[in-house]
Design a protein around this motif. Structure first.
Motif, short mmCIF file in Angstrom:
data_model
loop_
_atom_site.label_atom_id
_atom_site.label_comp_id
_atom_site.label_asym_id
_atom_site.label_seq_id
_atom_site.Cartn_x
_atom_site.Cartn_y
_atom_site.Cartn_z
N ILE A 19 -36.91 -78.05 15.05
CA ILE A 19 -36.86 -78.90 12.87
C ILE A 19 -37.02 -77.72 11.76
O ILE A 19 -36.17 -77.95 10.76
N CYS A 20 -37.42 -76.42 12.09
CA CYS A 20 -37.97 -75.78 11.11
C CYS A 20 -36.28 -75.43 10.67
O CYS A 20 -35.59 -74.85 9.70
N ALA A 21 -36.00 -74.90 11.74
CA ALA A 21 -34.61 -73.80 12.22
C ALA A 21 -33.07 -74.53 11.32
O ALA A 21 -32.31 -74.45 10.35
N ARG A 22 -33.43 -76.15 11.71
CA ARG A 22 -31.97 -77.19 10.74
C ARG A 22 -32.27 -77.48 9.40
O ARG A 22 -31.52 -77.26 8.66
N GLY A 23 -34.05 -77.75 9.05
CA GLY A 23 -34.33 -78.00 8.22
C GLY A 23 -33.50 -76.24 7.39
O GLY A 23 -33.51 -76.48 6.10
N TRP A 24 -34.43 -75.25 7.50
CA TRP A 24 -34.00 -74.40 6.61
C TRP A 24 -32.44 -73.91 6.28
O TRP A 24 -32.32 -73.41 5.37
N ARG A 25 -31.72 -73.76 7.31
CA ARG A 25 -30.27 -73.70 7.60
C ARG A 25 -29.46 -74.60 7.11
O ARG A 25 -28.49 -74.61 5.98
N GLU A 29 -27.49 -73.16 3.52
CA GLU A 29 -26.02 -73.47 3.02
C GLU A 29 -24.55 -73.08 2.84
O GLU A 29 -25.43 -73.71 1.82
N GLY A 30 -24.03 -72.46 3.10
CA GLY A 30 -23.17 -72.03 2.02
C GLY A 30 -23.70 -71.38 0.29
O GLY A 30 -23.30 -70.58 -0.65
N LYS A 31 -24.75 -70.96 0.87
CA LYS A 31 -25.67 -69.77 -0.09
C LYS A 31 -25.81 -68.05 0.42
O LYS A 31 -25.59 -67.05 -0.55
N LEU A 32 -26.00 -68.67 1.93
CA LEU A 32 -26.54 -67.35 2.23
C LEU A 32 -25.42 -67.38 3.91
O LEU A 32 -25.06 -68.70 4.21
N SER A 33 -25.21 -66.33 3.81
CA SER A 33 -23.82 -66.24 5.79
C SER A 33 -24.51 -66.60 6.89
O SER A 33 -25.90 -66.43 6.84
N ALA A 34 -23.65 -66.72 7.22
CA ALA A 34 -23.55 -67.67 9.11
C ALA A 34 -25.11 -65.52 10.12
O ALA A 34 -25.65 -66.27 10.05
N GLU A 35 -24.87 -64.67 9.28
CA GLU A 35 -25.54 -64.03 9.83
C GLU A 35 -26.94 -63.48 9.52
O GLU A 35 -27.39 -63.30 9.88
N TYR A 36 -26.87 -63.77 8.02
CA TYR A 36 -28.37 -63.69 8.12
C TYR A 36 -29.32 -64.97 8.25
O TYR A 36 -30.45 -64.58 8.81
N GLN A 37 -28.99 -65.93 8.26
CA GLN A 37 -29.23 -67.53 8.61
C GLN A 37 -29.68 -66.87 10.20
O GLN A 37 -30.83 -67.47 10.70
N ARG A 38 -28.10 -66.40 10.73
CA ARG A 38 -29.10 -66.28 12.24
C ARG A 38 -30.24 -64.98 12.88
O ARG A 38 -31.39 -65.48 13.14
N LYS A 39 -29.88 -64.03 11.77
CA LYS A 39 -31.58 -62.64 11.55
C LYS A 39 -32.75 -64.24 11.70
O LYS A 39 -33.68 -64.03 12.16
N ASN A 40 -32.81 -64.26 10.17
CA ASN A 40 -33.94 -65.58 9.62
C ASN A 40 -34.74 -66.96 10.90
O ASN A 40 -35.79 -66.31 11.16
N ILE A 41 -33.54 -66.95 11.23
CA ILE A 41 -34.15 -67.69 12.23
C ILE A 41 -34.49 -67.48 13.81
O ILE A 41 -35.38 -67.90 13.79
N THR A 149 -32.12 -59.71 0.42
CA THR A 149 -31.84 -60.14 2.46
C THR A 149 -31.69 -59.10 2.70
O THR A 149 -31.27 -57.97 2.07
N GLU A 150 -32.07 -58.11 3.90
CA GLU A 150 -31.56 -57.04 4.82
C GLU A 150 -30.36 -57.28 4.99
O GLU A 150 -29.60 -56.09 5.53
N THR A 151 -29.32 -58.31 4.86
CA THR A 151 -27.95 -58.27 4.89
C THR A 151 -27.39 -58.40 3.42
O THR A 151 -25.75 -57.89 3.15
N GLY A 152 -28.10 -57.89 2.40
CA GLY A 152 -27.36 -57.63 1.28
C GLY A 152 -27.11 -58.47 0.01
O GLY A 152 -26.34 -58.43 -1.19
N GLU A 153 -27.63 -59.46 0.27
CA GLU A 153 -27.13 -61.31 -0.04
C GLU A 153 -28.34 -61.37 -1.33
O GLU A 153 -30.13 -60.28 -0.96
N GLU A 154 -28.77 -61.69 -2.20
CA GLU A 154 -29.71 -62.09 -3.44
C GLU A 154 -30.37 -64.03 -2.15
O GLU A 154 -29.67 -64.59 -2.41
#
Length: 165
Positions: A19-25, A29-41, A149-154
């Protein structure tokens, strides 16, 4: 549908993580890269981490609909007379049925008993679910917080608070 609010148990960890992973993603969505999303989850929302966080009290309540976990909230006092909501997600199949409201009430009742007078929450900028939910419950905007973020995004979150007494 009967909704019950209860303390989470380790056997709820997999559902909470999902639930948390899906909700956070959905909120980033569209704001942070797929790489950062994967790492955070991978960091926050894997079953072992969620199990430990349940045991440490980071997840305060779940909402159950029958045998299904429909939502989760976590929070705690964070200072003299101050409390925080760390996480609040409702499974997308159960949204708009009052579950978030019930979870927030349960956590708020606990925090009031612990002497909390001001409750804080951070909400992802442009979060179409979180922003109207918290504003409708009396939370007021305090400030914008931008973190690298650790991927250099804001990552931009908005800090809100409400008075509780």
């Amino acid at each position: 549908m009967e909704i019950s609010i209860q303390k989470p148990k380790p056997e709820h960890a997999e559902a909470i993580a999902s639930i948390c992973a899906r909700g956070w993603r959905q909120t980033v969505e569209g704001k942070l890269s797929a790489e950062y999303q994967r790492k955070n989850i991978e960091h926050w929302y894997h079953t072992d981490r969620v199990t430990k966080d349940i045991q440490n009290g980071a997840y305060t309540y779940i909402a159950s609909a029958g045998n299904n976990v429909a939502g989760v909230i976590g929070g705690a006092p964070t200072g003299p007379e101050e409390g925080e909501i760390f996480v609040l997600y409702v499974d997308e199949h159960y949204r708009y049925q009052g579950i978030g409201r019930k979870l927030l009430k349960a956590l708020t009742d606990d925090q009031l008993k612990e002497g909390v007078k001001r409750q804080w929450v951070s909400v992802q900028e442009d979060n179409q679910y979180g922003l109207p939910f918290y504003q409708a419950r009396g939370f007021v905007f305090d400030r914008k917080r931008v973190t690298q973020t650790e991927t250099g995004e804001e990552q931009v979150s908005l800090r809100f608070w409400r008075s509780m007494g």
